[in-house]
Design an enzyme around this catalytic site. Sequence first.
Site, PDB file in Angstrom:
ATOM      1  N   GLU A 141       0.842  -1.364  -0.038  1.00 21.73           N
ATOM      2  CA  GLU A 141      -0.147   0.104   0.026  1.00 21.73           C
ATOM      3  C   GLU A 141       0.880   1.348   0.003  1.00 21.73           C
ATOM      4  O   GLU A 141       0.642   2.081   0.765  1.00 21.73           O
ATOM      5  CB  GLU A 141      -0.878   0.018   1.266  1.00 21.73           C
ATOM      6  CG  GLU A 141      -1.825  -1.271   1.169  1.00 21.73           C
ATOM      7  CD  GLU A 141      -2.433  -1.333   2.562  1.00 21.73           C
ATOM      8  OE1 GLU A 141      -3.376  -2.134   2.712  1.00 21.73           O
ATOM      9  OE2 GLU A 141      -2.225  -0.517   3.402  1.00 21.73           O
ATOM     10  N   CYS A 160      -3.189  32.850  11.326  1.00 18.35           N
ATOM     11  CA  CYS A 160      -3.140  33.728  12.620  1.00 18.35           C
ATOM     12  C   CYS A 160      -2.418  32.968  13.759  1.00 18.35           C
ATOM     13  O   CYS A 160      -3.220  32.472  14.516  1.00 18.35           O
ATOM     14  CB  CYS A 160      -4.507  34.361  12.840  1.00 18.35           C
ATOM     15  SG  CYS A 160      -4.591  35.740  11.819  1.00 18.35           S
ATOM     16  N   GLY A 205       1.887   5.017  -0.663  1.00 23.07           N
ATOM     17  CA  GLY A 205       1.307   6.254  -0.780  1.00 23.07           C
ATOM     18  C   GLY A 205       2.315   7.386  -1.097  1.00 23.07           C
ATOM     19  O   GLY A 205       2.307   7.761  -2.324  1.00 23.07           O
ATOM     20  N   ARG A 262       1.679  19.969   7.872  1.00 20.78           N
ATOM     21  CA  ARG A 262       3.083  18.854   8.184  1.00 20.78           C
ATOM     22  C   ARG A 262       4.158  19.558   9.079  1.00 20.78           C
ATOM     23  O   ARG A 262       4.797  18.883   9.861  1.00 20.78           O
ATOM     24  CB  ARG A 262       3.495  18.079   7.062  1.00 20.78           C
ATOM     25  CG  ARG A 262       2.489  17.455   6.181  1.00 20.78           C
ATOM     26  CD  ARG A 262       3.020  16.491   5.188  1.00 20.78           C
ATOM     27  NE  ARG A 262       3.986  15.345   5.941  1.00 20.78           N
ATOM     28  CZ  ARG A 262       5.052  15.311   5.895  1.00 20.78           C
ATOM     29  NH1 ARG A 262       6.009  16.315   5.303  1.00 20.78           N
ATOM     30  NH2 ARG A 262       5.652  14.339   6.360  1.00 20.78           N
TER      31      ARG A 262
HETATM   32  N1  LLP Z   1      -1.303   1.716   4.556  1.00 19.28           N
HETATM   33  C1  LLP Z   1      -1.690   2.015   6.012  1.00 19.28           C
HETATM   34  C2  LLP Z   1      -2.488   1.014   6.475  1.00 19.28           C
HETATM   35  C3  LLP Z   1      -1.424   3.234   6.444  1.00 19.28           C
HETATM   36  O1  LLP Z   1      -1.584   3.582   7.555  1.00 19.28           O
HETATM   37  C4  LLP Z   1      -0.428   3.955   5.440  1.00 19.28           C
HETATM   38  C5  LLP Z   1      -0.110   5.390   6.034  1.00 19.28           C
HETATM   39  C6  LLP Z   1      -0.026   3.594   4.211  1.00 19.28           C
HETATM   40  C7  LLP Z   1      -0.699   2.559   4.013  1.00 19.28           C
HETATM   41  C8  LLP Z   1       0.749   4.438   3.482  1.00 19.28           C
HETATM   42  O2  LLP Z   1       1.902   4.944   3.688  1.00 19.28           O
HETATM   43  P1  LLP Z   1       3.086   5.548   3.104  1.00 19.28           P
HETATM   44  O3  LLP Z   1       3.489   4.820   1.940  1.00 19.28           O
HETATM   45  O4  LLP Z   1       2.317   6.887   2.465  1.00 19.28           O
HETATM   46  O5  LLP Z   1       4.015   5.912   3.771  1.00 19.28           O
HETATM   47  N2  LLP Z   1       0.320  12.225   7.545  1.00 19.28           N
HETATM   48  C9  LLP Z   1       1.632  11.757   7.737  1.00 19.28           C
HETATM   49  C10 LLP Z   1       1.600  10.415   7.284  1.00 19.28           C
HETATM   50  C11 LLP Z   1       0.536   9.498   7.906  1.00 19.28           C
HETATM   51  C12 LLP Z   1       0.714   7.942   7.275  1.00 19.28           C
HETATM   52  C13 LLP Z   1      -0.352   7.097   8.049  1.00 19.28           C
HETATM   53  N3  LLP Z   1      -0.337   5.830   7.278  1.00 19.28           N
HETATM   54  C14 LLP Z   1       2.521  12.505   6.920  1.00 19.28           C
HETATM   55  O6  LLP Z   1       2.327  13.628   6.298  1.00 19.28           O
HETATM   56  O7  LLP Z   1       3.797  12.434   6.973  1.00 19.28           O
END
Ligand code: LLP
Length: 436
Positions: free
Chosen positions: A285, A356, A287, A325
């Site tokens: 998965e 603000c 992202g 972030r």
């Molecule tokens: N699968 C699950 C179950 C997850 O919880 C996440 C991310 C992903 C896949 C994707 O992970 P990636 O490949 O994007 O690292 N808002 C935070 C990141 C939170 C990620 C939460 N889960 C940031 O801006 O760094």
Amino acid sequence: MKLFGDLTIENNRLIIGGCDAKELADQYGTPLYVFDVARAEATARSYEEILKEEYPDHTVCFASKAFCCKGVYKMLAKLGLGADVVSGGELYTALAGGMPPERIYFHGNNKTEAEIKYAIESGVECFVVDSELEAELISKHAKKPQNVLVRVNPGVEAHTHRFIQTTTPDSKFGFSVADGTAEEFIHGLIGRKNIAFKGIACHIGSQIFEREAFEIAIDKMTELVIRLNSVGIDVERLDLGGGFGIRYVDGDAPLAPQEYMRNSARTLKAAVKEKGIKPPRLIVEPGRSIVGEAGITLYTVGAIKTIKNIKTYAAVDGGMFDNPRVSLYDAQYTAVVADRAEAERDSEYSIAGKCCESGDILLSDVKLPRLKSGDVLAVLSTGAYHYSMASNYNRNAVPPVVAVKDGKSDYLVKPQSYADMARNDCMPSLLEDGKK
Ligand code: LLP
């Protein structure tokens, strides 16, 4: 000159997807998210190719939370990817963007009953169950056996920012492997009405650079497979989540995303062979690694203010509403002046947002060419967790997203007007004097 991702500099000007960043700012206004389609497609395609070669029985589910809008699903569905969604809203958008439901995995630690019903009615491929309540609700609403994975916490601590770790021993996600809760829960699922147990899922964190973290997770997950097999429970699928890190600043040194993918696939293949288990379908998965470096944000510099003997603030027309972030995770970024990209960085600034809040600072004490009001500043690697985490704080509009490819550009997400932001506001009569 080559910057991060596929960004280039030509004649001192920043180019993304064949488009001149300053010209995009002139045409579409700022703040503006710009998304390099070819760059994201190339990463997504390479993941599919690597897995076709290394681990043919697989599904690459894009983690919607990184960047959710219809066009992204359209782009990824045609490359054969699926999606991980965590809410009714993400599911709706995925379906509206043309993602086939049979490639959708529904995650989340507290899916509501309405979301569970909606997902079942939509025919999602699989739920990743994270609580007893969820199992009960699926059992209650499914009309036929519903595929489920169980989210487990293998207890791997990946080296990343503590607020974005999701699998330390103390986590709201998953059932603990270490204390036996995960196995106990899975045993209890077998034979339950309309629950088809298919396997186990984990996600060890995000923005991870060490591939060993993924290797340890694979080891722990395959050990769990052995224990489940030993009591006659078949594990047909293994979901390893996302987490591959990307580059935000010069000091960041991730491997190429393809290396993480190849390494995980090979590690799993070797573990399966060595441990003598039936090879499960691999679900991944990613992202951030697909969309992160494909995005930049363009801002216009406004007020510039020098605090004597302390520092100079250059304020931009964005801030924590388009990039939360920094305030959430102390995230660091690289900035480039769009039409003087190679000019000497001989001045020091803190780049302030317009919200603000004293804490609304996008970059602290960074070297840049001397800035003037009206300059367009590009912040790099903003394709993941920016648009998706944006808000209307201070009633600032969420910036539009413009897709670029081969020198052409068009909206992926349109601008929000003031009226859009006030659209759901009501003026009920009980606010009027003398009335109930
Ligand atoms: N699968 C699950 C179950 C997850 O919880 C996440 C991310 C992903 C896949 C994707 O992970 P990636 O490949 O994007 O690292 N808002 C935070 C990141 C939170 C990620 C939460 N889960 C940031 O801006 O760094």
